[in-house]
Design a protein around this motif. Structure first.
Motif, PDB file in Angstrom:
ATOM      1  N   THR A  26       0.494  -0.873   0.053  1.00  0.00           N
ATOM      2  CA  THR A  26       0.105   0.127  -0.154  1.00  0.00           C
ATOM      3  C   THR A  26       0.973   1.679   0.055  1.00  0.00           C
ATOM      4  OG1 THR A  26      -2.044  -1.603   1.424  1.00  0.00           O
ATOM      5  CG2 THR A  26      -1.864   1.366   1.005  1.00  0.00           C
ATOM      6  N   LEU A  27       1.900   1.188   0.179  1.00  0.00           N
ATOM      7  CA  LEU A  27       3.161   1.852   0.676  1.00  0.00           C
ATOM      8  C   LEU A  27       3.473   2.808  -1.018  1.00  0.00           C
ATOM      9  CD1 LEU A  27       5.248   4.126   2.448  1.00  0.00           C
ATOM     10  CD2 LEU A  27       6.263   1.964   1.641  1.00  0.00           C
ATOM     11  N   LEU A  28       2.822   2.110  -1.854  1.00  0.00           N
ATOM     12  CA  LEU A  28       3.550   2.409  -3.514  1.00  0.00           C
ATOM     13  C   LEU A  28       2.401   3.068  -3.708  1.00  0.00           C
ATOM     14  CD1 LEU A  28       5.277  -0.324  -5.225  1.00  0.00           C
ATOM     15  CD2 LEU A  28       6.175   1.858  -4.068  1.00  0.00           C
ATOM     16  N   TYR A  29       0.910   3.190  -3.278  1.00  0.00           N
ATOM     17  CA  TYR A  29       0.158   3.955  -3.511  1.00  0.00           C
ATOM     18  C   TYR A  29      -0.309   4.609  -2.612  1.00  0.00           C
ATOM     19  CZ  TYR A  29      -0.951   0.309  -6.201  1.00  0.00           C
ATOM     20  OH  TYR A  29      -0.268  -0.550  -7.261  1.00  0.00           O
ATOM     21  N   SER A  30       0.588   6.057  -2.058  1.00  0.00           N
ATOM     22  CA  SER A  30       0.413   6.813  -1.072  1.00  0.00           C
ATOM     23  C   SER A  30       1.697   8.117  -0.847  1.00  0.00           C
ATOM     24  CB  SER A  30       0.547   6.458   0.606  1.00  0.00           C
ATOM     25  OG  SER A  30       1.710   5.592   1.029  1.00  0.00           O
ATOM     26  N   GLY A  31       1.274   8.963  -0.915  1.00  0.00           N
ATOM     27  CA  GLY A  31       2.253  10.113  -0.716  1.00  0.00           C
ATOM     28  C   GLY A  31       3.162  10.126  -1.807  1.00  0.00           C
ATOM     29  N   PHE A  32       4.552  11.004  -1.459  1.00  0.00           N
ATOM     30  CA  PHE A  32       5.596  10.649  -2.660  1.00  0.00           C
ATOM     31  C   PHE A  32       5.261   9.519  -3.435  1.00  0.00           C
ATOM     32  CE2 PHE A  32       9.811  12.088  -4.787  1.00  0.00           C
ATOM     33  CZ  PHE A  32       9.162  12.711  -5.355  1.00  0.00           C
ATOM     34  N   LEU A  33       5.454   8.752  -3.019  1.00  0.00           N
ATOM     35  CA  LEU A  33       6.091   7.512  -4.008  1.00  0.00           C
ATOM     36  C   LEU A  33       4.725   7.493  -5.127  1.00  0.00           C
ATOM     37  CD1 LEU A  33       7.605   4.679  -1.805  1.00  0.00           C
ATOM     38  CD2 LEU A  33       8.502   6.074  -3.320  1.00  0.00           C
ATOM     39  N   SER A  34       3.402   7.453  -4.331  1.00  0.00           N
ATOM     40  CA  SER A  34       2.053   7.420  -5.533  1.00  0.00           C
ATOM     41  C   SER A  34       2.671   8.167  -6.881  1.00  0.00           C
ATOM     42  CB  SER A  34       1.019   8.209  -4.726  1.00  0.00           C
ATOM     43  OG  SER A  34       0.314   7.928  -5.811  1.00  0.00           O
ATOM     44  N   TYR A  35       2.852   9.771  -6.708  1.00  0.00           N
ATOM     45  CA  TYR A  35       3.308  10.842  -7.513  1.00  0.00           C
ATOM     46  C   TYR A  35       4.501  10.164  -8.307  1.00  0.00           C
ATOM     47  CZ  TYR A  35       6.130  14.371  -9.616  1.00  0.00           C
ATOM     48  OH  TYR A  35       7.128  14.493 -10.603  1.00  0.00           O
ATOM     49  N   LEU A  36       4.929   8.904  -8.122  1.00  0.00           N
ATOM     50  CA  LEU A  36       6.454   8.743  -8.735  1.00  0.00           C
ATOM     51  C   LEU A  36       5.372   7.534  -9.783  1.00  0.00           C
ATOM     52  CD1 LEU A  36       9.579  10.120  -6.836  1.00  0.00           C
ATOM     53  CD2 LEU A  36       8.987  10.797  -9.427  1.00  0.00           C
ATOM     54  N   SER A  37       4.974   6.448  -8.827  1.00  0.00           N
ATOM     55  CA  SER A  37       5.149   4.994  -9.153  1.00  0.00           C
ATOM     56  C   SER A  37       5.015   4.816 -10.754  1.00  0.00           C
ATOM     57  CB  SER A  37       3.981   4.584  -8.515  1.00  0.00           C
ATOM     58  OG  SER A  37       3.079   5.348  -8.816  1.00  0.00           O
ATOM     59  N   LEU A  38       4.362   5.769 -11.450  1.00  0.00           N
ATOM     60  CA  LEU A  38       4.726   4.807 -12.889  1.00  0.00           C
ATOM     61  C   LEU A  38       5.424   5.488 -13.800  1.00  0.00           C
ATOM     62  CD1 LEU A  38       2.453   3.753 -15.316  1.00  0.00           C
ATOM     63  CD2 LEU A  38       1.325   6.337 -14.951  1.00  0.00           C
ATOM     64  N   PRO A  39       5.926   7.006 -13.410  1.00  0.00           N
ATOM     65  CA  PRO A  39       7.158   7.681 -13.915  1.00  0.00           C
ATOM     66  C   PRO A  39       8.246   6.371 -13.433  1.00  0.00           C
ATOM     67  CG  PRO A  39       6.351   9.071 -12.811  1.00  0.00           C
ATOM     68  CD  PRO A  39       5.205   7.974 -12.467  1.00  0.00           C
ATOM     69  N   LEU A  40       8.545   6.284 -12.713  1.00  0.00           N
ATOM     70  CA  LEU A  40       9.344   5.550 -11.972  1.00  0.00           C
ATOM     71  C   LEU A  40       9.594   3.686 -12.349  1.00  0.00           C
ATOM     72  CD1 LEU A  40      11.980   4.925 -10.130  1.00  0.00           C
ATOM     73  CD2 LEU A  40      10.492   4.344  -8.312  1.00  0.00           C
ATOM     74  N   SER A  41       8.427   2.973 -12.721  1.00  0.00           N
ATOM     75  CA  SER A  41       8.548   2.040 -13.395  1.00  0.00           C
ATOM     76  C   SER A  41       8.941   2.232 -14.974  1.00  0.00           C
ATOM     77  CB  SER A  41       6.618   1.472 -13.163  1.00  0.00           C
ATOM     78  OG  SER A  41       5.570   2.166 -13.985  1.00  0.00           O
ATOM     79  N   ALA A  42       8.279   3.213 -15.498  1.00  0.00           N
ATOM     80  CA  ALA A  42       8.821   4.020 -16.752  1.00  0.00           C
ATOM     81  C   ALA A  42       9.864   3.696 -17.236  1.00  0.00           C
ATOM     82  CB  ALA A  42       7.864   4.837 -17.099  1.00  0.00           C
ATOM     83  N   PHE A  43      10.574   4.456 -16.110  1.00  0.00           N
ATOM     84  CA  PHE A  43      12.330   4.643 -16.159  1.00  0.00           C
ATOM     85  C   PHE A  43      13.124   3.559 -15.736  1.00  0.00           C
ATOM     86  CE2 PHE A  43      16.006   6.014 -13.873  1.00  0.00           C
ATOM     87  CZ  PHE A  43      16.909   7.001 -15.201  1.00  0.00           C
TER      88      PHE A  43
END
Length: 342
Positions: free
Chosen positions: A114-131
């Motif tokens: 669930t951590l990946l869907y909260s706060g700053f990590l939620s903002y980065l999750s999709l672009p980070l996976s693409a990168f």
């Protein structure tokens, strides 16, 4: 002749500055120059305009400029590296790897903490996976193309084609098993958009694009020598292997980050270097700056078209760049075919 080239770059730069100002006014919510000035001078009495400018228009235009520079400069370096006018950044697997990263993120999303869907990590999750997908793909292609500590450009090209095909199959499998919501989200991402622009995105991309531009400009002499062939470059004191590794690294960072936040935007890295070469020739002293300027210019106006062509809705920018770039690509193929047969 040098004076004419410098003048051409200055004219294109002025046109870019004018385009930046004009693009701030364009959109479903029209803002005039006088309203922009009034808003900047007195934001308290123009809160709606101020919010549109600061939260939407200015970040979006800034992102368009940065991503355009990234594609323009990266495309120019790729065509120099491969000595091929049809080469572009996607040839080293950036776009395909990013797509695969997004696919895996969407497939495994339900199993991630669930951590990946909260706060700053939620903002980065999709672009980070693409990168991460693009970086892993580039690393695999690079290792396949490295023979006795030397990067074989031809092998890299073939490895890129093979891995792009494999990742394309993975993406195809995802489209077959995904839900309607996942498919819609992924399809929109692959079409490209600058709609996610905000200051966090700008601050993430800005240092990478600036570093890539500075690297390219500092290596302009070595890149000119590389056009003569690797042997000639080595005889002139260029460490060709080191230069190739550095070039691949910076292109991967610039395009990987751009694709991660904006999705796949095709043809800009292919078309822009050609236009720049037609105007100022192949000397990287002029060719690189003009490629950066034209990349920003073309992407800004492509985004403006995307915003107004079906206003108030928005057309994905990747559709606009493909509609503009595909005929140009066909023209290049016909031109090269005629040159080969003559």
């Amino acid at each position: 002749m040098t004076g004419l080239k410098k003048s051409a770059i200055k004219i294109c730069f002025v046109l870019l500055l004018i385009s930046i100002v004009l693009n701030i006014t364009i959109g479903a919510f029209s803002i005039s120059f006088s309203e922009i000035l009034n808003t900047l001078l007195d934001p308290q009495n123009n809160k709606i305009y101020y919010q549109v400018l600061m939260d939407i228009r200015i970040p979006r235009v800034a992102l368009g400029v940065l991503v355009g520079i990234a594609f323009g400069i990266s495309g120019a370096m790729m065509q120099t590296l491969f000595k091929n006018p049809l080469a572009d950044p996607s040839i080293i697997g950036v776009s395909a790897g990013a797509s695969a990263g997004v696919v895996l993120f969407m497939l495994l999303g339900n199993f991630l903490p669930t951590l990946l869907y909260s706060g700053f990590l939620s903002y980065l999750s999709l672009p980070l996976s693409a990168f991460l997908g693009s970086v892993i793909t580039i690393f695999a292609i690079y290792k396949l193309a490295t023979i006795y500590n030397k990067v074989a450009v031809t092998v890299m090209l073939l490895a890129g084609i093979a891995i792009n095909a494999m990742l394309g199959a993975l993406v195809g499998l995802f489209t077959y098993v995904s839900t309607e919501e996942e498919l819609k989200s992924f399809t929109f991402w692959t079409m490209g958009s600058l709609a996610n622009a905000d200051m966090k995105v700008i601050l993430t991309i800005f240092p990478i694009v600036v570093a890539t531009y500075i690297f390219a400009i500092r290596k302009k002499v070595e890149l000119n020598l590389m056009l003569l062939g690797e042997d000639e470059a080595k005889n002139s004191g260029v460490n060709a292997e080191k230069l190739k590794k550095q070039l691949i690294l910076f292109v991967s960072l610039a395009i990987g980050t751009s694709v991660a936040f904006c999705g796949i935007i095709g043809f800009v890295g292919l078309v822009v270097p050609h236009i720049a070469r037609l105007i100022v020739g192949s000397n990287h002293k002029f060719y690189l700056p003009l490629s950066a300027i034209l990349g920003a210019f073309i992407l800004l106006w492509a985004d403006s078209l995307a915003r107004v062509i079906i206003s108030p809705a928005e057309l994905p920018i990747g559709i606009i760049t493909s509609l503009l770039g595909a005929p140009f690509f066909l023209w290049l193929l016909i031109k090269n075919r005629q040159s080969a047969t003559s």
